[in-house]
Design a protein around this motif. Sequence first.
Motif, PDB file in Angstrom:
ATOM      1  N   LYS A 255       0.810  -1.208   0.000  1.00 17.46           N
ATOM      2  CA  LYS A 255       0.000   0.000   0.000  1.00 17.46           C
ATOM      3  C   LYS A 255       0.848   1.266   0.000  1.00 17.46           C
ATOM      4  O   LYS A 255       0.466   2.278  -0.578  1.00 17.46           O
ATOM      5  CB  LYS A 255      -0.913   0.012   1.231  1.00 17.46           C
ATOM      6  CG  LYS A 255      -1.808   1.234   1.277  1.00 17.46           C
ATOM      7  CD  LYS A 255      -2.955   1.083   2.234  1.00 17.46           C
ATOM      8  CE  LYS A 255      -3.834   2.325   2.152  1.00 17.46           C
ATOM      9  NZ  LYS A 255      -5.067   2.199   2.899  1.00 17.46           N
TER      10      LYS A 255
ATOM     11  N   LEU B  63       1.198   6.888  -0.366  1.00 14.61           N
ATOM     12  CA  LEU B  63       0.482   5.821  -1.061  1.00 14.61           C
ATOM     13  C   LEU B  63       1.277   5.349  -2.273  1.00 14.61           C
ATOM     14  O   LEU B  63       1.909   6.151  -2.968  1.00 14.61           O
ATOM     15  CB  LEU B  63      -0.883   6.330  -1.535  1.00 14.61           C
ATOM     16  CG  LEU B  63      -2.015   6.376  -0.512  1.00 14.61           C
ATOM     17  CD1 LEU B  63      -3.295   6.827  -1.197  1.00 14.61           C
ATOM     18  CD2 LEU B  63      -2.225   5.013   0.160  1.00 14.61           C
TER      19      LEU B  63
ATOM     20  N   TRP C  19     -13.900  -5.749  -1.028  1.00 10.32           N
ATOM     21  CA  TRP C  19     -13.115  -4.522  -0.952  1.00 10.32           C
ATOM     22  C   TRP C  19     -12.300  -4.539   0.346  1.00 10.32           C
ATOM     23  O   TRP C  19     -12.870  -4.511   1.440  1.00 10.32           O
ATOM     24  CB  TRP C  19     -14.019  -3.295  -0.951  1.00 10.32           C
ATOM     25  CG  TRP C  19     -14.445  -2.832  -2.302  1.00 10.32           C
ATOM     26  CD1 TRP C  19     -13.960  -1.758  -2.985  1.00 10.32           C
ATOM     27  CD2 TRP C  19     -15.458  -3.408  -3.147  1.00 10.32           C
ATOM     28  NE1 TRP C  19     -14.590  -1.636  -4.203  1.00 10.32           N
ATOM     29  CE2 TRP C  19     -15.515  -2.629  -4.329  1.00 10.32           C
ATOM     30  CE3 TRP C  19     -16.308  -4.514  -3.039  1.00 10.32           C
ATOM     31  CZ2 TRP C  19     -16.393  -2.903  -5.375  1.00 10.32           C
ATOM     32  CZ3 TRP C  19     -17.178  -4.796  -4.087  1.00 10.32           C
ATOM     33  CH2 TRP C  19     -17.213  -4.009  -5.227  1.00 10.32           C
TER      34      TRP C  19
ATOM     35  N   ASP D  51      -9.765  -2.239   0.521  1.00  9.57           N
ATOM     36  CA  ASP D  51      -9.402  -0.836   0.579  1.00  9.57           C
ATOM     37  C   ASP D  51     -10.444  -0.043  -0.218  1.00  9.57           C
ATOM     38  O   ASP D  51     -11.287  -0.618  -0.904  1.00  9.57           O
ATOM     39  CB  ASP D  51      -7.996  -0.657  -0.016  1.00  9.57           C
ATOM     40  CG  ASP D  51      -7.269   0.531   0.569  1.00  9.57           C
ATOM     41  OD1 ASP D  51      -7.917   1.362   1.234  1.00  9.57           O
ATOM     42  OD2 ASP D  51      -6.052   0.644   0.342  1.00  9.57           O
TER      43      ASP D  51
ATOM     44  N   TYR E  24     -11.580   1.650  -3.111  1.00 12.07           N
ATOM     45  CA  TYR E  24     -11.421   1.900  -4.541  1.00 12.07           C
ATOM     46  C   TYR E  24     -12.775   1.704  -5.203  1.00 12.07           C
ATOM     47  O   TYR E  24     -13.685   1.128  -4.613  1.00 12.07           O
ATOM     48  CB  TYR E  24     -10.453   0.882  -5.169  1.00 12.07           C
ATOM     49  CG  TYR E  24      -9.023   1.046  -4.755  1.00 12.07           C
ATOM     50  CD1 TYR E  24      -8.264   2.100  -5.242  1.00 12.07           C
ATOM     51  CD2 TYR E  24      -8.436   0.139  -3.899  1.00 12.07           C
ATOM     52  CE1 TYR E  24      -6.940   2.247  -4.869  1.00 12.07           C
ATOM     53  CE2 TYR E  24      -7.112   0.277  -3.523  1.00 12.07           C
ATOM     54  CZ  TYR E  24      -6.373   1.328  -4.005  1.00 12.07           C
ATOM     55  OH  TYR E  24      -5.072   1.473  -3.643  1.00 12.07           O
TER      56      TYR E  24
ATOM     57  N   ASP F  60     -10.771  -4.956  -4.880  1.00 16.32           N
ATOM     58  CA  ASP F  60      -9.343  -5.273  -4.947  1.00 16.32           C
ATOM     59  C   ASP F  60      -9.047  -6.744  -4.648  1.00 16.32           C
ATOM     60  O   ASP F  60      -7.899  -7.174  -4.698  1.00 16.32           O
ATOM     61  CB  ASP F  60      -8.499  -4.342  -4.062  1.00 16.32           C
ATOM     62  CG  ASP F  60      -9.079  -4.136  -2.689  1.00 16.32           C
ATOM     63  OD1 ASP F  60     -10.116  -4.740  -2.384  1.00 16.32           O
ATOM     64  OD2 ASP F  60      -8.495  -3.373  -1.902  1.00 16.32           O
TER      65      ASP F  60
ATOM     66  N   SER G 270      -4.634  -6.883  -2.809  1.00 18.02           N
ATOM     67  CA  SER G 270      -4.602  -6.410  -1.417  1.00 18.02           C
ATOM     68  C   SER G 270      -4.344  -7.531  -0.418  1.00 18.02           C
ATOM     69  O   SER G 270      -4.634  -7.384   0.751  1.00 18.02           O
ATOM     70  CB  SER G 270      -5.919  -5.715  -1.078  1.00 18.02           C
ATOM     71  OG  SER G 270      -6.041  -4.553  -1.859  1.00 18.02           O
TER      72      SER G 270
ATOM     73  N   TYR H 109      -1.455  -6.547   1.912  1.00 12.36           N
ATOM     74  CA  TYR H 109      -0.998  -5.264   1.346  1.00 12.36           C
ATOM     75  C   TYR H 109      -0.454  -4.291   2.383  1.00 12.36           C
ATOM     76  O   TYR H 109       0.214  -3.324   2.028  1.00 12.36           O
ATOM     77  CB  TYR H 109      -2.101  -4.608   0.512  1.00 12.36           C
ATOM     78  CG  TYR H 109      -3.249  -3.982   1.283  1.00 12.36           C
ATOM     79  CD1 TYR H 109      -3.991  -4.716   2.185  1.00 12.36           C
ATOM     80  CD2 TYR H 109      -3.599  -2.652   1.067  1.00 12.36           C
ATOM     81  CE1 TYR H 109      -5.056  -4.148   2.859  1.00 12.36           C
ATOM     82  CE2 TYR H 109      -4.651  -2.085   1.739  1.00 12.36           C
ATOM     83  CZ  TYR H 109      -5.374  -2.846   2.640  1.00 12.36           C
ATOM     84  OH  TYR H 109      -6.419  -2.282   3.310  1.00 12.36           O
ATOM     85  N   THR H 110      -0.751  -4.532   3.650  1.00 13.64           N
ATOM     86  CA  THR H 110      -0.171  -3.677   4.690  1.00 13.64           C
ATOM     87  C   THR H 110       0.814  -4.452   5.565  1.00 13.64           C
ATOM     88  O   THR H 110       1.321  -3.918   6.545  1.00 13.64           O
ATOM     89  CB  THR H 110      -1.287  -3.100   5.588  1.00 13.64           C
ATOM     90  OG1 THR H 110      -2.113  -4.192   6.016  1.00 13.64           O
ATOM     91  CG2 THR H 110      -2.136  -2.078   4.845  1.00 13.64           C
TER      92      THR H 110
END
Length: 340
Positions: free
Chosen positions: A158, A169, A211, A213, A215, A219, A240, A243-244
């Motif tokens: 991310k 980002l 989802w 995130d 968008y 994702d 994702s 993703y973090t």
Amino acid sequence: MKRIGLMGCGTVANYGHLPTILETPGLQLAALFDPDAGRLRAAQEKFGIADGYTDAEAFLASGLDAVTITSPAPCHIGNVRDALRHGKDILCEKPLGMDEAECAEMADLARAAGKMLFTGFDYRFSPASLKIRELIRAGAIGEARSLRLIYIWNNHGKYQRDAAGNLVLNERRVGRMLEGGPMVDCGVHQIDLARFWLGSEVTGWQAAGAWLDAYDAPDHMYLHMDHASGAHTMVEISYSYCYTAKEPINQFVYELIGTEGVIRYDRNAKLFEMRTAAGTTVMPFSPEKNFAGMYQAFADALETGSSDTLPTAEDGLVAARISRSATDTLIAKHREGAPR
Ligand SMILES: NC(=O)c1ccc[n+]([C@@H]2O[C@H](COP(=O)([O-])OP(=O)(O)OC[C@H]3O[C@@H](n4cnc5c(N)ncnc54)[C@H](O)[C@@H]3O)[C@@H](O)[C@H]2O)c1
């Protein structure tokens, strides 16, 4: 020797296309084009190509036989129009266009110009992919009935560091989500592989998505395709997954389940095997991408005027049609506030 020009000196050009063209017998990397002078210069220096242009018309008038297009997806249509106006054969990165209409226009223009337009689905050319196709065609697992094609990853995470070292980002991930998300960007490879391996057209499809995130496009997405043969393909794609996470992992898996056996491919485990009543056959593992195989096929096509293996504009169109409409259905539901 065919003189090749490349449009778009970015990431995939630098690690895939440019080094491969230089090593492909029958091809000469003759000229580069990029509207960004810095990126153009960097690629010229890295690959020792004297002829570089920031002007597309001058590039296309420089005596090329064919072009390869590695610009961002929204630029493909403009690049294809320009290249066909100059009578060039084309290998264009996936997704061929942003939607079916763009792909149809490109295919029509190529037909009218009498030029070849191929879609750069390089996964087809992996030795593992070609082996899967051969095994399916030989009936090694009986009738292939169910395909599970999974690629879930974080699309580089991310966040990234900017020049000042601040956490910002990840622009690449944001950009790819704006271009349609994981099914349109990545899943088109899997859609193409299912059609390529089974030799059977997709007759209908359904999608579901989640989802992680914020968008427009989901994702993390699932696509279920029915084929004319009666087979079914499930494609799961995420941008994702982890993703973090500080230590992200991913999954890249092909499973082909037949009436008399199963073929399994797992990138991370470096596994490629077939299980049937006769036992387990372990096959040589190879990565899922193969630019060298794709460019050898392109060189052959430029020599002979056709190709049996290179994905056509129609293949690009079908993948764009399915991935885009599946994604758009989910976006529409999401906007209506339906449970997602
Ligand atoms: N087949 C694969 O395995 C694979 C992998 C990554 C990316 N891709 C595809 O390749 C394409 C490029 O992706 P990337 O990650 O290299 O992007 P990128 O953003 O890193 O590079 C794109 C380059 O194109 C240039 N550009 C911008 N506008 C242009 C235009 N109008 N004409 C020509 N060039 C232009 C940019 O300046 C940049 O240098 C995309 O379609 C992407 O989906 C394919």
